[in-house]
Design a protein around this motif. Structure first.
Motif, PDB file in Angstrom:
ATOM      1  N   ASP A  74       0.726  -1.273   0.029  1.00 36.47           N
ATOM      2  CA  ASP A  74      -0.025  -0.088   0.187  1.00 36.47           C
ATOM      3  C   ASP A  74       0.730   1.269  -0.170  1.00 36.47           C
ATOM      4  O   ASP A  74       0.397   2.393  -0.580  1.00 36.47           O
ATOM      5  CB  ASP A  74      -0.868  -0.005   1.253  1.00 36.47           C
ATOM      6  CG  ASP A  74      -1.987  -1.068   1.004  1.00 36.47           C
ATOM      7  OD1 ASP A  74      -2.223  -1.565   0.088  1.00 36.47           O
ATOM      8  OD2 ASP A  74      -2.576  -1.501   2.246  1.00 36.47           O
ATOM      9  N   LYS A  75       2.117   1.201   0.532  1.00 41.11           N
ATOM     10  CA  LYS A  75       2.945   2.441   0.629  1.00 41.11           C
ATOM     11  C   LYS A  75       3.314   2.761  -0.746  1.00 41.11           C
ATOM     12  O   LYS A  75       3.616   4.088  -1.057  1.00 41.11           O
ATOM     13  CB  LYS A  75       4.111   2.113   1.735  1.00 41.11           C
ATOM     14  CG  LYS A  75       3.619   2.125   3.120  1.00 41.11           C
ATOM     15  CD  LYS A  75       4.855   1.901   3.976  1.00 41.11           C
ATOM     16  CE  LYS A  75       4.395   1.944   5.555  1.00 41.11           C
ATOM     17  NZ  LYS A  75       5.414   1.736   6.489  1.00 41.11           N
ATOM     18  N   LEU A  78       0.500   4.070  -2.735  1.00 45.40           N
ATOM     19  CA  LEU A  78       0.018   5.422  -2.352  1.00 45.40           C
ATOM     20  C   LEU A  78       1.178   6.431  -3.007  1.00 45.40           C
ATOM     21  O   LEU A  78       1.013   7.719  -3.711  1.00 45.40           O
ATOM     22  CB  LEU A  78       0.206   5.560  -0.996  1.00 45.40           C
ATOM     23  CG  LEU A  78      -0.065   7.130  -0.373  1.00 45.40           C
ATOM     24  CD1 LEU A  78      -1.192   7.616  -0.936  1.00 45.40           C
ATOM     25  CD2 LEU A  78       0.007   7.167   1.152  1.00 45.40           C
ATOM     26  N   ASN A  82       0.649   9.371  -5.721  1.00 44.42           N
ATOM     27  CA  ASN A  82       1.021  10.854  -5.265  1.00 44.42           C
ATOM     28  C   ASN A  82       2.106  11.392  -6.155  1.00 44.42           C
ATOM     29  O   ASN A  82       1.907  12.580  -6.438  1.00 44.42           O
ATOM     30  CB  ASN A  82       1.781  10.916  -3.756  1.00 44.42           C
ATOM     31  CG  ASN A  82       0.919  10.667  -2.641  1.00 44.42           C
ATOM     32  OD1 ASN A  82      -0.542  11.042  -3.087  1.00 44.42           O
ATOM     33  ND2 ASN A  82       1.248  10.176  -1.663  1.00 44.42           N
ATOM     34  N   SER A 147       0.586  19.592   3.335  1.00 41.72           N
ATOM     35  CA  SER A 147      -0.594  19.505   2.606  1.00 41.72           C
ATOM     36  C   SER A 147      -0.351  19.270   1.157  1.00 41.72           C
ATOM     37  O   SER A 147       0.823  19.538   0.431  1.00 41.72           O
ATOM     38  CB  SER A 147      -1.338  20.745   2.630  1.00 41.72           C
ATOM     39  OG  SER A 147      -0.603  21.756   1.824  1.00 41.72           O
ATOM     40  N   TYR A 148      -1.080  18.516   0.290  1.00 40.00           N
ATOM     41  CA  TYR A 148      -0.939  18.303  -1.306  1.00 40.00           C
ATOM     42  C   TYR A 148      -0.570  19.822  -1.917  1.00 40.00           C
ATOM     43  O   TYR A 148       0.114  20.024  -2.683  1.00 40.00           O
ATOM     44  CB  TYR A 148      -2.026  17.575  -2.056  1.00 40.00           C
ATOM     45  CG  TYR A 148      -2.267  16.364  -1.644  1.00 40.00           C
ATOM     46  CD1 TYR A 148      -1.205  15.365  -2.308  1.00 40.00           C
ATOM     47  CD2 TYR A 148      -2.893  15.728  -0.437  1.00 40.00           C
ATOM     48  CE1 TYR A 148      -1.393  13.965  -2.206  1.00 40.00           C
ATOM     49  CE2 TYR A 148      -2.763  14.427  -0.313  1.00 40.00           C
ATOM     50  CZ  TYR A 148      -2.001  13.309  -1.083  1.00 40.00           C
ATOM     51  OH  TYR A 148      -2.154  12.314  -0.719  1.00 40.00           O
ATOM     52  N   PRO A 229       2.943  12.037   5.775  1.00 41.59           N
ATOM     53  CA  PRO A 229       2.876  10.824   5.353  1.00 41.59           C
ATOM     54  C   PRO A 229       1.811  10.626   4.386  1.00 41.59           C
ATOM     55  O   PRO A 229       2.284   9.587   3.454  1.00 41.59           O
ATOM     56  CB  PRO A 229       2.373  10.196   6.692  1.00 41.59           C
ATOM     57  CG  PRO A 229       2.834  11.150   7.936  1.00 41.59           C
ATOM     58  CD  PRO A 229       2.687  12.672   7.230  1.00 41.59           C
ATOM     59  N   GLU A 230       0.997  11.446   4.063  1.00 48.34           N
ATOM     60  CA  GLU A 230      -0.129  11.331   3.041  1.00 48.34           C
ATOM     61  C   GLU A 230       0.377  11.573   1.659  1.00 48.34           C
ATOM     62  O   GLU A 230      -0.013  11.298   0.821  1.00 48.34           O
ATOM     63  CB  GLU A 230      -1.233  11.835   3.419  1.00 48.34           C
ATOM     64  CG  GLU A 230      -2.142  11.336   4.659  1.00 48.34           C
ATOM     65  CD  GLU A 230      -2.528  10.027   4.399  1.00 48.34           C
ATOM     66  OE1 GLU A 230      -2.993   9.472   3.457  1.00 48.34           O
ATOM     67  OE2 GLU A 230      -2.187   9.210   5.430  1.00 48.34           O
ATOM     68  N   GLN A 231       1.661  12.681   1.653  1.00 46.04           N
ATOM     69  CA  GLN A 231       1.928  13.242   0.743  1.00 46.04           C
ATOM     70  C   GLN A 231       3.296  12.368  -0.013  1.00 46.04           C
ATOM     71  O   GLN A 231       4.075  13.066  -0.666  1.00 46.04           O
ATOM     72  CB  GLN A 231       2.237  14.606   0.580  1.00 46.04           C
ATOM     73  CG  GLN A 231       1.150  15.314   0.920  1.00 46.04           C
ATOM     74  CD  GLN A 231       0.570  15.435   2.156  1.00 46.04           C
ATOM     75  OE1 GLN A 231       1.467  15.514   3.169  1.00 46.04           O
ATOM     76  NE2 GLN A 231      -0.806  15.231   2.497  1.00 46.04           N
ATOM     77  N   ARG A 232       3.687  11.409   0.650  1.00 48.28           N
ATOM     78  CA  ARG A 232       4.827  10.669   0.339  1.00 48.28           C
ATOM     79  C   ARG A 232       4.777   9.997  -1.043  1.00 48.28           C
ATOM     80  O   ARG A 232       3.921   9.611  -1.712  1.00 48.28           O
ATOM     81  CB  ARG A 232       4.994   9.327   1.343  1.00 48.28           C
ATOM     82  CG  ARG A 232       6.438   8.471   1.011  1.00 48.28           C
ATOM     83  CD  ARG A 232       6.571   7.497   2.082  1.00 48.28           C
ATOM     84  NE  ARG A 232       6.709   8.111   3.365  1.00 48.28           N
ATOM     85  CZ  ARG A 232       7.112   7.475   4.391  1.00 48.28           C
ATOM     86  NH1 ARG A 232       7.468   6.060   4.397  1.00 48.28           N
ATOM     87  NH2 ARG A 232       7.212   8.097   5.740  1.00 48.28           N
ATOM     88  N   GLN A 237       9.813   7.664  -0.696  1.00 51.58           N
ATOM     89  CA  GLN A 237       9.515   6.272  -0.328  1.00 51.58           C
ATOM     90  C   GLN A 237      10.768   5.266  -0.567  1.00 51.58           C
ATOM     91  O   GLN A 237      11.145   4.469   0.348  1.00 51.58           O
ATOM     92  CB  GLN A 237       8.397   5.460  -1.039  1.00 51.58           C
ATOM     93  CG  GLN A 237       8.065   4.070  -0.936  1.00 51.58           C
ATOM     94  CD  GLN A 237       7.632   3.680   0.662  1.00 51.58           C
ATOM     95  OE1 GLN A 237       6.942   4.840   1.317  1.00 51.58           O
ATOM     96  NE2 GLN A 237       7.979   2.810   1.256  1.00 51.58           N
TER      97      GLN A 237
END
Length: 283
Positions: A74-75, A78, A82, A147-148, A229-232, A237
């Motif tokens: 999942d990482k 994502l 992104n 933030s995105y 973490p959400e914008q990785r 990664q």
């Protein structure tokens, strides 16, 4: 048939061969570290080195499981989503702003032209760590860090100079009398831009957009400072993977990025050749 013209002396032939050999050696020096990761990404063992089975070309020593693991993590999924989302959005912004800026700077009546151009190209000159740190402190005042929107704006800032350079190069041979003729015949500025200017500078615009996308797609320093973490992204990664858990999955992702980069380079070369034919009047 000899590759040298008849009038070449032996010394000139030796110099040409030396120059060609040096060029190939430099090319190999630059390409081998990149190419070497391709076979390593098919290693059946979780190592960053060639095993005895790989060296003996044993089919059992090769596997595509690291490529499959990308789609099962999942990482990584994502990070891929992104990278493309942020890259596409940043590219659109950078292309629009960079194209308009280049057209404006092509006007010889623009005051302080050199100073403004230097400021527009400063993101390419200032060390990236300084730019990232400055953006971080600036973003904290507006709650944009993590933030995105913040990451997209930052990547657009980094990609805009590339668009300005390529579009400015396309405008170097542009005949501005065409614009005056269009406006003189009653055409509106927007019509003149899309029907007269844009078709002639389109290869430069597309080339700049590709450079802006690659800049965003490969950027890691700004993401380390600004992204949560959400914008990785993919580079972020990969950086985390090297620090936290070394896995040949990183080599598989790097191999895919090499092929994507090669495809973009071929596209840029096609656009360059097309631009040359346009300027020569062949298209």
């Amino acid at each position: 048939m000899s590759r040298f013209p008849r009038y070449y002396t032996p010394l000139q032939k030796l110099g040409s061969l030396t120059l060609s050999s040096t060029a190939y050696i430099v090319l190999a020096f630059l390409m081998l570290p990149i190419i070497i990761i391709i076979p390593l990404s098919f290693n059946a063992e979780p190592f960053f080195t060639f095993t005895d089975g790989m060296l003996s070309l044993d089919p059992a020593a090769y596997s595509t499981k690291w490529y499959l693991q990308i789609l099962q993590d999942d990482k990584w999924i994502l990070a891929i989503q992104n990278s493309f989302f942020i890259g596409i959005c940043a590219t659109i912004i950078a292309t629009v702003l960079g194209t308009l800026a280049a057209i404006g700077m092509s006007n010889s009546d623009m005051p302080f032209q050199r100073m403004i151009m230097a400021m527009l190209l400063s993101p390419m000159i200032v060390p990236l760590i300084i730019t990232a740190a400055g953006m971080f402190f600036f973003y904290t005042q507006f709650n944009l860090a993590g933030s995105y929107l913040g990451v997209i704006i930052a990547h657009a800032v980094l990609g805009t100079p590339f668009v300005i350079i390529t579009v400015n190069a396309a405008l170097a041979g542009f005949d501005h009398s065409l614009v005056n003729a269009s406006l003189g015949m009653g055409a509106k500025p927007t019509y003149t831009f899309f029907k007269v200017i844009m078709p002639l500078i389109r290869p430069g615009v597309i080339s700049g957009a590709l450079f802006a996308f690659v800049t965003s797609f490969d950027e890691v320093v700004v993401v380390l400072f600004l992204a949560g973490p959400e914008q990785r992204t993919i580079p972020r990664q990969m950086f985390s993977g090297l620090r936290e858990q070394i896995s040949p999955t990183i080599l598989a992702v790097a191999t895919l990025l090499v092929f994507v980069s090669a495809l973009l380079l071929l596209t840029l070369e096609y656009l360059r050749a097309r631009s040359e034919r346009i300027h020569k009047g062949e298209l």
